[in-house]
Design an enzyme around this catalytic site. Structure first.
Site, PDB file in Angstrom:
ATOM      1  N   HIS A  10       0.796  -1.222   0.000  1.00  0.00           N
ATOM      2  CA  HIS A  10       0.000   0.000   0.000  1.00  0.00           C
ATOM      3  C   HIS A  10       0.832   1.277   0.000  1.00  0.00           C
ATOM      4  O   HIS A  10       1.983   1.292   0.422  1.00  0.00           O
ATOM      5  CB  HIS A  10      -0.925   0.004   1.206  1.00  0.00           C
ATOM      6  CG  HIS A  10      -1.829  -1.191   1.235  1.00  0.00           C
ATOM      7  ND1 HIS A  10      -2.671  -1.509   0.185  1.00  0.00           N
ATOM      8  CD2 HIS A  10      -2.003  -2.161   2.161  1.00  0.00           C
ATOM      9  CE1 HIS A  10      -3.328  -2.623   0.484  1.00  0.00           C
ATOM     10  NE2 HIS A  10      -2.937  -3.038   1.664  1.00  0.00           N
ATOM     11  N   ASP A 286       1.158  -7.069   2.513  1.00  0.00           N
ATOM     12  CA  ASP A 286       0.381  -6.042   3.220  1.00  0.00           C
ATOM     13  C   ASP A 286       1.321  -5.002   3.849  1.00  0.00           C
ATOM     14  O   ASP A 286       1.066  -4.485   4.936  1.00  0.00           O
ATOM     15  CB  ASP A 286      -0.555  -6.634   4.288  1.00  0.00           C
ATOM     16  CG  ASP A 286      -1.820  -5.808   4.470  1.00  0.00           C
ATOM     17  OD1 ASP A 286      -1.916  -4.715   3.881  1.00  0.00           O
ATOM     18  OD2 ASP A 286      -2.714  -6.257   5.213  1.00  0.00           O
TER      19      ASP A 286
HETATM   20 ZN    ZN Z   1      -3.889  -4.427   2.903  1.00  0.00          ZN
END
Ligand code: ZN
Length: 328
Positions: A10, A286
């Site tokens: 991200h 992540d």
């Molecule tokens: Zn995520």
């Protein structure tokens, strides 16, 4: 393993603090997470170099566009975010790719923005942060409704996967979590929201109508693999009007891929592989919600995989699904 590809990584555009729930959840380490969210070419690439990650597909941190109430603002924001991401990717196309952010408040505009991102910006798919809000704060709109069918037709026609990323429930509807804020976001609520949304898509006959659609979900399947047998078993016992042609597991194994993002557990991984098959699992971290080295070291050393399987999940499955311009 060298040459890994990570796909739930991200970034934040202008305000990494926008997601209050995540900020509170990461209270002790938020400053570091926020610093990494707005970095593209320094800390991120150094960590990728150190952990054998060749390529990362970046996406906007949740909930981003999906929390904007006015569709016109969401359309403008998505365009701005996607153009910004394309500029960052253009500086290191050998290391970075981008997922389109979409203004799901307006399905027609979302389809147009996805088309622009795929055809003009070269993005290999979209990542959307769960349900969308619209007009009023306590609105929750899932994408199984008839107004989204033309959008899904567009996704199928473009032949790009759609990553359904979690978001927190809206506060006005979060009574089940009252008094238990530790359950509200990634510890439990994320999986509840995302699994429910994907099962709604299946139950709406979406994949009967668009059988080539491919949805990606993270966190080793948001708990769905663990309950696949029971889903089929209980719907067969009590159909309750279930309208799709096949059992849920048939769609999960034909239209859904899952990633390893933020779930680095050998036993959960074994279950996910047994239910979904090696071909439907993709590597992801992540980052920066997770420390890059934690996920990469787990993946490189987990005894669950043979070396051939590690190569598939770590690289070649992803190249195939997203048609990435990288050597398999
Ligand atoms: Zn995520």
């Amino acid at each position: 393993m060298q040459g890994k590809i990570a796909i739930e990584e991200h970034f934040a555009y202008d305000s990494p603090d926008a997601d209050t729930a995540r900020r509170l959840e990461h209270a002790d380490s938020w400053a570091e997470t926020a610093r990494r969210l707005v970095d593209f070419h320094d800390l991120r690439l150094k960590d990728m170099d150190a952990t054998g990650i060749e390529y990362a597909i970046l996406s906007l941190n949740a909930p981003a566009v999906q929390m904007i109430l006015e569709p016109k603002e969401a359309i403008e924001a998505a365009r701005r975010y996607n153009d910004f991401l394309a500029e960052q990717v253009a500086k290191r196309p050998d290391r970075l790719g981008g997922f389109a952010a979409l203004p799901m408040q307006d399905p027609e505009a979302a389809a147009a923005e996805l088309t622009r991102c795929v055809k003009d910006l070269g993005f290999p798919g979209a990542l959307v942060n769960g349900f969308t809000q619209k007009h009023v704060p306590d609105s929750v709109i899932y994408y199984d409704g008839p107004e989204y069918r033309p959008f899904w037709a567009c996704v199928e026609a473009l032949e790009v996967p759609f990553y359904m990323h979690p978001r927190t429930a809206v506060y006005e509807r979060a009574q089940p979590y009252e008094g238990h804020p530790w359950l509200f976001s990634s510890a439990w609520g994320f999986a509840v929201e995302t699994s429910l949304h994907v099962l709604r898509l299946i139950g709406s006959c979406l994949f009967d109508e668009y059988p080539r659609l491919q949805i990606v979900i993270g966190h080793l399947g948001e708990r769905i693999p663990y309950d696949m047998w029971r889903l089929d078993h209980r719907i067969k016992t009590i159909p309750a009007g279930y309208p799709a042609r096949k059992p849920m597991s048939a769609y999960l194994r034909a239209n859904v891929h899952i990633t390893t993002s933020g779930n680095f557990s050998d036993s959960t991984f074994r279950c996910a592989i047994a239910e979904m098959g090696i071909e439907r699992i993709l590597f992801a971290l992540d980052y920066p919600m997770e420390v890059m080295a934690d996920g990469a070291n787990w993946f490189d050393n987990t005894p669950v995989l043979t070396e051939a399987e590690r190569l598939k999940i770590g690289r070649t499955n992803t190249i195939r699904l997203f048609k990435l311009p990288l050597a398999a």
